[in-house]
Design a protein around this motif. Sequence first.
Motif, PDB file in Angstrom:
ATOM      1  N   LEU A  97      61.788  62.649   3.755  1.00  0.00           N
ATOM      2  CA  LEU A  97      63.220  62.384   3.884  1.00  0.00           C
ATOM      3  C   LEU A  97      63.937  63.008   2.703  1.00  0.00           C
ATOM      4  N   THR A  98      64.865  63.911   2.981  1.00  0.00           N
ATOM      5  CA  THR A  98      65.725  64.458   1.940  1.00  0.00           C
ATOM      6  C   THR A  98      67.059  63.734   2.040  1.00  0.00           C
ATOM      7  N   VAL A  99      67.318  62.871   1.081  1.00  0.00           N
ATOM      8  CA  VAL A  99      68.421  61.914   1.152  1.00  0.00           C
ATOM      9  C   VAL A  99      69.717  62.569   0.670  1.00  0.00           C
ATOM     10  N   VAL A 100      70.801  62.341   1.406  1.00  0.00           N
ATOM     11  CA  VAL A 100      72.097  62.930   1.065  1.00  0.00           C
ATOM     12  C   VAL A 100      73.093  61.819   0.728  1.00  0.00           C
ATOM     13  N   ARG A 101      73.928  62.111  -0.309  1.00  0.00           N
ATOM     14  CA  ARG A 101      74.857  61.088  -0.781  1.00  0.00           C
ATOM     15  C   ARG A 101      76.305  61.559  -0.799  1.00  0.00           C
ATOM     16  N   THR A 102      76.544  62.832  -0.503  1.00  0.00           N
ATOM     17  CA  THR A 102      77.915  63.340  -0.473  1.00  0.00           C
ATOM     18  C   THR A 102      78.146  64.076   0.839  1.00  0.00           C
ATOM     19  N   GLU A 103      79.402  64.307   1.152  1.00  0.00           N
ATOM     20  CA  GLU A 103      79.732  65.026   2.386  1.00  0.00           C
ATOM     21  C   GLU A 103      79.217  66.468   2.346  1.00  0.00           C
ATOM     22  N   ALA A 104      79.257  67.099   1.172  1.00  0.00           N
ATOM     23  CA  ALA A 104      78.762  68.468   1.058  1.00  0.00           C
ATOM     24  C   ALA A 104      77.255  68.532   1.307  1.00  0.00           C
ATOM     25  N   GLU A 105      76.526  67.548   0.809  1.00  0.00           N
ATOM     26  CA  GLU A 105      75.086  67.484   1.061  1.00  0.00           C
ATOM     27  C   GLU A 105      74.808  67.201   2.534  1.00  0.00           C
ATOM     28  N   LEU A 106      75.608  66.312   3.114  1.00  0.00           N
ATOM     29  CA  LEU A 106      75.453  65.984   4.523  1.00  0.00           C
ATOM     30  C   LEU A 106      75.648  67.222   5.395  1.00  0.00           C
ATOM     31  N   ALA A 107      76.558  68.086   5.020  1.00  0.00           N
ATOM     32  CA  ALA A 107      76.811  69.300   5.793  1.00  0.00           C
ATOM     33  C   ALA A 107      75.600  70.221   5.790  1.00  0.00           C
ATOM     34  N   VAL A 108      74.893  70.313   4.652  1.00  0.00           N
ATOM     35  CA  VAL A 108      73.674  71.124   4.594  1.00  0.00           C
ATOM     36  C   VAL A 108      72.610  70.536   5.513  1.00  0.00           C
ATOM     37  N   ALA A 109      72.467  69.213   5.458  1.00  0.00           N
ATOM     38  CA  ALA A 109      71.480  68.552   6.311  1.00  0.00           C
ATOM     39  C   ALA A 109      71.802  68.764   7.788  1.00  0.00           C
ATOM     40  N   GLN A 110      73.080  68.686   8.131  1.00  0.00           N
ATOM     41  CA  GLN A 110      73.473  68.888   9.521  1.00  0.00           C
ATOM     42  C   GLN A 110      73.179  70.318   9.969  1.00  0.00           C
ATOM     43  N   GLU A 111      73.479  71.277   9.117  1.00  0.00           N
ATOM     44  CA  GLU A 111      73.216  72.671   9.451  1.00  0.00           C
ATOM     45  C   GLU A 111      71.714  72.901   9.652  1.00  0.00           C
ATOM     46  N   ALA A 112      70.881  72.302   8.790  1.00  0.00           N
ATOM     47  CA  ALA A 112      69.431  72.435   8.931  1.00  0.00           C
ATOM     48  C   ALA A 112      68.940  71.775  10.215  1.00  0.00           C
ATOM     49  N   ALA A 113      69.508  70.619  10.540  1.00  0.00           N
ATOM     50  CA  ALA A 113      69.097  69.909  11.757  1.00  0.00           C
ATOM     51  C   ALA A 113      69.467  70.677  13.013  1.00  0.00           C
ATOM     52  N   ASN A 114      70.463  71.539  12.932  1.00  0.00           N
ATOM     53  CA  ASN A 114      70.864  72.351  14.079  1.00  0.00           C
ATOM     54  C   ASN A 114      69.995  73.592  14.259  1.00  0.00           C
ATOM     55  N   GLY A 115      69.081  73.821  13.320  1.00  0.00           N
ATOM     56  CA  GLY A 115      68.210  74.987  13.389  1.00  0.00           C
ATOM     57  C   GLY A 115      66.999  74.749  14.260  1.00  0.00           C
ATOM     58  N   ASP A 116      65.974  75.586  14.060  1.00  0.00           N
ATOM     59  CA  ASP A 116      64.797  75.554  14.938  1.00  0.00           C
ATOM     60  C   ASP A 116      63.552  74.980  14.275  1.00  0.00           C
ATOM     61  N   ARG A 117      63.716  74.234  13.170  1.00  0.00           N
ATOM     62  CA  ARG A 117      62.565  73.682  12.450  1.00  0.00           C
ATOM     63  C   ARG A 117      62.116  72.314  12.963  1.00  0.00           C
ATOM     64  N   GLY A 118      62.903  71.713  13.841  1.00  0.00           N
ATOM     65  CA  GLY A 118      62.566  70.371  14.284  1.00  0.00           C
ATOM     66  C   GLY A 118      63.018  69.285  13.337  1.00  0.00           C
ATOM     67  N   PHE A 119      63.877  69.635  12.364  1.00  0.00           N
ATOM     68  CA  PHE A 119      64.465  68.613  11.500  1.00  0.00           C
ATOM     69  C   PHE A 119      65.309  67.653  12.336  1.00  0.00           C
TER      70      PHE A 119
END
Length: 379
Positions: A97-119
Amino acid sequence: MVRSGAAATVHGVRILIVGGGVLGTMHAWQAVERGHEVVQLEREPEARGASVRNFGLVWVGGRAPGVEYETAVRARRLWEEIGARVPGVGFRANGSLTVVRTEAELAVAQEAANGDRGFKLLDAAEVKALNPALRGDFLGALWCDQDAAVEPRVAQPALRAELERSGRYTWLPGREVRELTANGVRDDQGRSHGADLVLFCTGAWLGGLITEIAGKPPVRRVRLQMAQTEPLPEKLTTTVADADSFRYYPAYRGPALDALNTHPQSEVAAANAMQLLMVQRLDGSLTIGDTHEYDEPFSFDVTENPYDHLTETASALLGRPLPRIARRWAGVYAQALDPALVAHRARVADNAWLITGPGGRGMTCSPAIAEDTAEEAGL
């Protein structure tokens, strides 16, 4: 002896491996699995370098697209197979789990989750359901079910014990190799060890004989600081990272990360090139880190500010004080200068190869790196 690029395969040859870390031991594993007799030499009584001074992470999710990611996926499969045969390595498919605490961090996590890694992007409630030990304030976390862990301080001895069961493996510690000969090597005790093929897996030790036979390999050395706490009185069900990890792993590059990088890290984190990684050992303790120092000569000091930062960050995610730090250490690993290479592999003599420079990928990728060496050397 088969030359680089040749298609033929040799059988039953004697392989000599120089280096007792995880990379050398995985090369021994591959050679024994392929039917060869193996002798492994280590200059210390036991491996003491980066192989035992790490998190024990099989860290797949953050790897660069292409060869690096494909190698990590293959290595993860190999680790699981090895772990089933050798329970002593402590393999567990615990994910991260890569934990996010700010909106900017959340945006990176969302972008990664939209990719093809299965995040998968989890909200705070889902994170706490998956890992109840995390009780701090955060927005959510990026979940990667491909990541896993092993026990770095005991993995090599466990692997060697299994190799010895083959009857084709010999472990010789306390021997520093001083000379490469046409028929093997000579050690610092004046003893010769015959071999058809010598594989140098010496990690960040790149002076002495390595300089003589290979010149200056295209690798750099990186120093890091880490620590281990007293046991946490509950289970940390996953590996945990903070969002500074996004800045240091190539899988997360993109517009959202560019935006995050406009928000600087804290002064201490930036000065020490830090991220938080936290993994629970089988005895309940937590391994936490880490820093990155790239410019040599390295400091000989283990400095306190990074530990203060790690303690504060980990405590914030746990929602309570981090257990007392029981031990601290520094380590050095070798990293290939070419970012396209998972490791530096080069033939340095008719009968010898040098394999080094996996960097922070060493524990993760070593089974697959060894498999690739075996294929390239025609074993």
